[in-house]
Design a protein around this motif. Structure first.
Motif, PDB file in Angstrom:
ATOM      1  N   SER A 136      19.161 -25.178  37.164  1.00 31.46           N
ATOM      2  CA  SER A 136      18.467 -25.110  36.190  1.00 31.46           C
ATOM      3  C   SER A 136      17.879 -26.571  35.796  1.00 31.46           C
ATOM      4  O   SER A 136      16.943 -26.444  34.791  1.00 31.46           O
ATOM      5  CB  SER A 136      19.054 -24.503  35.180  1.00 31.46           C
ATOM      6  OG  SER A 136      20.310 -24.956  34.866  1.00 31.46           O
ATOM      7  N   ASP A 137      18.398 -27.637  35.912  1.00 27.39           N
ATOM      8  CA  ASP A 137      17.808 -28.871  35.610  1.00 27.39           C
ATOM      9  C   ASP A 137      16.856 -29.396  36.461  1.00 27.39           C
ATOM     10  O   ASP A 137      16.344 -30.563  36.328  1.00 27.39           O
ATOM     11  CB  ASP A 137      19.074 -29.776  35.245  1.00 27.39           C
ATOM     12  CG  ASP A 137      19.610 -30.295  36.675  1.00 27.39           C
ATOM     13  OD1 ASP A 137      19.547 -29.478  37.436  1.00 27.39           O
ATOM     14  OD2 ASP A 137      20.420 -31.168  36.611  1.00 27.39           O
ATOM     15  N   GLN A 138      16.483 -28.390  37.466  1.00 20.86           N
ATOM     16  CA  GLN A 138      15.455 -29.218  38.339  1.00 20.86           C
ATOM     17  C   GLN A 138      13.936 -28.515  38.017  1.00 20.86           C
ATOM     18  O   GLN A 138      14.074 -27.231  37.668  1.00 20.86           O
ATOM     19  CB  GLN A 138      15.813 -28.946  39.822  1.00 20.86           C
ATOM     20  CG  GLN A 138      16.781 -29.256  40.627  1.00 20.86           C
ATOM     21  CD  GLN A 138      17.203 -28.942  41.847  1.00 20.86           C
ATOM     22  OE1 GLN A 138      17.483 -28.009  42.035  1.00 20.86           O
ATOM     23  NE2 GLN A 138      17.314 -30.126  42.663  1.00 20.86           N
ATOM     24  N   GLN A 153      31.752 -17.152  39.305  1.00 15.96           N
ATOM     25  CA  GLN A 153      31.098 -17.744  40.373  1.00 15.96           C
ATOM     26  C   GLN A 153      30.458 -19.158  39.689  1.00 15.96           C
ATOM     27  O   GLN A 153      30.594 -19.596  38.425  1.00 15.96           O
ATOM     28  CB  GLN A 153      29.715 -16.890  40.424  1.00 15.96           C
ATOM     29  CG  GLN A 153      28.533 -17.381  41.224  1.00 15.96           C
ATOM     30  CD  GLN A 153      27.382 -16.670  41.032  1.00 15.96           C
ATOM     31  OE1 GLN A 153      26.802 -15.768  40.124  1.00 15.96           O
ATOM     32  NE2 GLN A 153      26.499 -16.582  41.956  1.00 15.96           N
ATOM     33  N   ASN A 154      30.786 -19.973  40.769  1.00 13.14           N
ATOM     34  CA  ASN A 154      30.114 -21.247  40.422  1.00 13.14           C
ATOM     35  C   ASN A 154      28.563 -21.384  41.084  1.00 13.14           C
ATOM     36  O   ASN A 154      28.164 -21.177  41.754  1.00 13.14           O
ATOM     37  CB  ASN A 154      30.832 -22.524  41.172  1.00 13.14           C
ATOM     38  CG  ASN A 154      32.146 -22.621  40.533  1.00 13.14           C
ATOM     39  OD1 ASN A 154      32.582 -22.369  39.488  1.00 13.14           O
ATOM     40  ND2 ASN A 154      33.094 -23.175  41.472  1.00 13.14           N
ATOM     41  N   ALA A 155      27.800 -22.157  40.003  1.00  9.18           N
ATOM     42  CA  ALA A 155      26.615 -22.235  40.179  1.00  9.18           C
ATOM     43  C   ALA A 155      26.385 -23.433  41.362  1.00  9.18           C
ATOM     44  O   ALA A 155      27.392 -23.847  41.794  1.00  9.18           O
ATOM     45  CB  ALA A 155      25.853 -23.082  38.905  1.00  9.18           C
ATOM     46  N   ILE A 156      24.990 -23.625  41.832  1.00  5.38           N
ATOM     47  CA  ILE A 156      24.679 -24.605  42.768  1.00  5.38           C
ATOM     48  C   ILE A 156      25.302 -25.953  42.533  1.00  5.38           C
ATOM     49  O   ILE A 156      25.304 -26.267  41.332  1.00  5.38           O
ATOM     50  CB  ILE A 156      23.410 -24.625  43.156  1.00  5.38           C
ATOM     51  CG1 ILE A 156      22.928 -23.299  43.491  1.00  5.38           C
ATOM     52  CG2 ILE A 156      22.969 -25.669  44.292  1.00  5.38           C
ATOM     53  CD1 ILE A 156      21.442 -23.054  43.592  1.00  5.38           C
ATOM     54  N   GLY A 157      26.168 -26.566  43.619  1.00  2.20           N
ATOM     55  CA  GLY A 157      26.320 -27.925  43.246  1.00  2.20           C
ATOM     56  C   GLY A 157      28.065 -27.750  42.876  1.00  2.20           C
ATOM     57  O   GLY A 157      28.536 -28.707  42.662  1.00  2.20           O
ATOM     58  N   GLY A 158      28.651 -26.664  42.628  1.00  3.81           N
ATOM     59  CA  GLY A 158      30.011 -26.545  42.312  1.00  3.81           C
ATOM     60  C   GLY A 158      30.398 -26.524  40.736  1.00  3.81           C
ATOM     61  O   GLY A 158      31.398 -26.604  40.623  1.00  3.81           O
ATOM     62  N   THR A 159      29.306 -26.624  39.833  1.00  2.00           N
ATOM     63  CA  THR A 159      29.667 -26.519  38.622  1.00  2.00           C
ATOM     64  C   THR A 159      29.346 -25.299  38.104  1.00  2.00           C
ATOM     65  O   THR A 159      28.439 -24.452  38.388  1.00  2.00           O
ATOM     66  CB  THR A 159      29.028 -27.756  37.889  1.00  2.00           C
ATOM     67  OG1 THR A 159      27.623 -27.526  38.172  1.00  2.00           O
ATOM     68  CG2 THR A 159      29.299 -29.103  38.363  1.00  2.00           C
ATOM     69  N   SER A 160      30.208 -25.022  37.015  1.00  2.43           N
ATOM     70  CA  SER A 160      29.787 -23.756  36.348  1.00  2.43           C
ATOM     71  C   SER A 160      28.407 -23.797  35.511  1.00  2.43           C
ATOM     72  O   SER A 160      28.018 -24.919  35.068  1.00  2.43           O
ATOM     73  CB  SER A 160      30.889 -23.176  35.218  1.00  2.43           C
ATOM     74  OG  SER A 160      31.913 -23.136  35.912  1.00  2.43           O
ATOM     75  N   GLY A 161      27.644 -22.923  35.546  1.00  5.33           N
ATOM     76  CA  GLY A 161      26.355 -22.960  34.768  1.00  5.33           C
ATOM     77  C   GLY A 161      25.388 -22.191  35.515  1.00  5.33           C
ATOM     78  O   GLY A 161      25.529 -21.535  36.224  1.00  5.33           O
ATOM     79  N   ALA A 162      24.037 -22.021  34.601  1.00  7.78           N
ATOM     80  CA  ALA A 162      23.096 -21.103  35.168  1.00  7.78           C
ATOM     81  C   ALA A 162      22.360 -21.643  36.302  1.00  7.78           C
ATOM     82  O   ALA A 162      22.552 -23.140  36.154  1.00  7.78           O
ATOM     83  CB  ALA A 162      22.238 -20.718  34.126  1.00  7.78           C
ATOM     84  N   PHE A 163      21.418 -20.958  36.878  1.00  7.18           N
ATOM     85  CA  PHE A 163      20.550 -21.535  37.881  1.00  7.18           C
ATOM     86  C   PHE A 163      19.330 -20.799  37.806  1.00  7.18           C
ATOM     87  O   PHE A 163      19.344 -19.674  37.340  1.00  7.18           O
ATOM     88  CB  PHE A 163      21.433 -21.645  39.396  1.00  7.18           C
ATOM     89  CG  PHE A 163      21.758 -20.240  39.678  1.00  7.18           C
ATOM     90  CD1 PHE A 163      20.932 -19.494  40.615  1.00  7.18           C
ATOM     91  CD2 PHE A 163      23.090 -19.885  39.287  1.00  7.18           C
ATOM     92  CE1 PHE A 163      21.442 -18.175  40.838  1.00  7.18           C
ATOM     93  CE2 PHE A 163      23.664 -18.538  39.988  1.00  7.18           C
ATOM     94  CZ  PHE A 163      22.788 -18.033  40.614  1.00  7.18           C
ATOM     95  N   ASN A 164      18.433 -21.197  38.717  1.00  3.26           N
ATOM     96  CA  ASN A 164      16.971 -20.741  38.644  1.00  3.26           C
ATOM     97  C   ASN A 164      17.137 -19.975  40.072  1.00  3.26           C
ATOM     98  O   ASN A 164      17.565 -20.549  41.166  1.00  3.26           O
ATOM     99  CB  ASN A 164      16.034 -21.431  38.417  1.00  3.26           C
ATOM    100  CG  ASN A 164      15.828 -21.740  37.131  1.00  3.26           C
ATOM    101  OD1 ASN A 164      16.064 -21.198  36.008  1.00  3.26           O
ATOM    102  ND2 ASN A 164      15.462 -23.036  36.629  1.00  3.26           N
ATOM    103  N   ARG A 165      16.199 -18.926  40.412  1.00  3.61           N
ATOM    104  CA  ARG A 165      15.927 -18.265  41.412  1.00  3.61           C
ATOM    105  C   ARG A 165      14.493 -18.100  41.853  1.00  3.61           C
ATOM    106  O   ARG A 165      13.933 -17.385  40.871  1.00  3.61           O
ATOM    107  CB  ARG A 165      16.791 -16.994  41.623  1.00  3.61           C
ATOM    108  CG  ARG A 165      16.488 -16.051  42.950  1.00  3.61           C
ATOM    109  CD  ARG A 165      17.321 -14.779  42.883  1.00  3.61           C
ATOM    110  NE  ARG A 165      18.495 -15.504  43.111  1.00  3.61           N
ATOM    111  CZ  ARG A 165      20.042 -14.804  42.905  1.00  3.61           C
ATOM    112  NH1 ARG A 165      19.865 -13.455  42.551  1.00  3.61           N
ATOM    113  NH2 ARG A 165      20.928 -15.234  43.349  1.00  3.61           N
ATOM    114  N   LEU A 166      14.070 -18.564  42.909  1.00  2.00           N
ATOM    115  CA  LEU A 166      12.677 -18.264  43.604  1.00  2.00           C
ATOM    116  C   LEU A 166      12.717 -17.249  44.455  1.00  2.00           C
ATOM    117  O   LEU A 166      13.526 -17.054  45.588  1.00  2.00           O
ATOM    118  CB  LEU A 166      12.073 -19.282  44.174  1.00  2.00           C
ATOM    119  CG  LEU A 166      10.756 -19.166  44.436  1.00  2.00           C
ATOM    120  CD1 LEU A 166       9.725 -18.669  43.706  1.00  2.00           C
ATOM    121  CD2 LEU A 166      10.169 -20.465  45.488  1.00  2.00           C
TER     122      LEU A 166
END
Length: 162
Positions: free
Chosen positions: A131-133, A88-101
């Motif tokens: 995750s950087d937002q 899975q790619n995170a939001i924006g097409g890059t690998s990494g973690a993300f946050n979920r509301l």
């Protein structure tokens, strides 16, 4: 034509013929998460529910003794850290973690003319952000996206099950 004599149907929705009015009480704060929701979220949700029903049905909004009544509470407003799976790619097409509301809303639907049609159900939906937002910077858009989905779920449950 005889099959539709007992209900009103438009755009895939059905409303009992005898129902003329609806009411939506202000949804309460019953959140217990670590992320406090914005103070206006409860009133905003109630107003958006009223607008959806008013704009997409023939029902009139009144303040008391309505044929159909919606009440409830926002029971969840949580931000969680989500790690992507290996494919899975995170939001924006890059690998990494993300946050979920995630937001959950418990709704009670009461139809005065036929109590067998009454129900109580929790509806939830989520939206992800990088995750950087900072949540404060993106929360209005996230809440709008989530509310749109939850309101559609509520609407379909209320007016699609006849």
């Amino acid at each position: 034509m005889a099959l539709l004599a007992g209900c009103y149907s438009f755009k895939g929705i059905s409303i009992p013929e005898g129902a003329q009015t609806f009411r939506a009480g202000v949804f309460e704060d019953q959140t217990r998460g670590t992320t406090p929701p914005p103070p206006t979220i409860f009133n905003n949700f109630t107003e958006e529910l009223k607008d959806k029903i008013r704009n997409e049905t023939r029902l009139d909004l009144i303040n008391s003794d309505a044929d159909i009544e919606f009440t409830g509470a926002i029971t969840r407003f949580d931000v969680s850290y989500e790690a992507p799976s290996t494919n899975q790619n995170a939001i924006g097409g890059t690998s990494g973690a993300f946050n979920r509301l995630t937001i959950a809303v418990e709704v009670s639907y009461n139809y005065r003319q036929d109590v067998k049609k009454n129900w109580k159900q929790t509806f939830s939906f989520y939206d992800d952000f990088r995750s950087d937002q900072n949540l404060v910077d993106v929360q209005d858009e996230l809440i709008n996206n989530i509310f749109e989905q939850i309101l559609e779920q509520i609407f379909q449950k209320a007016f699609g099950d006849w």
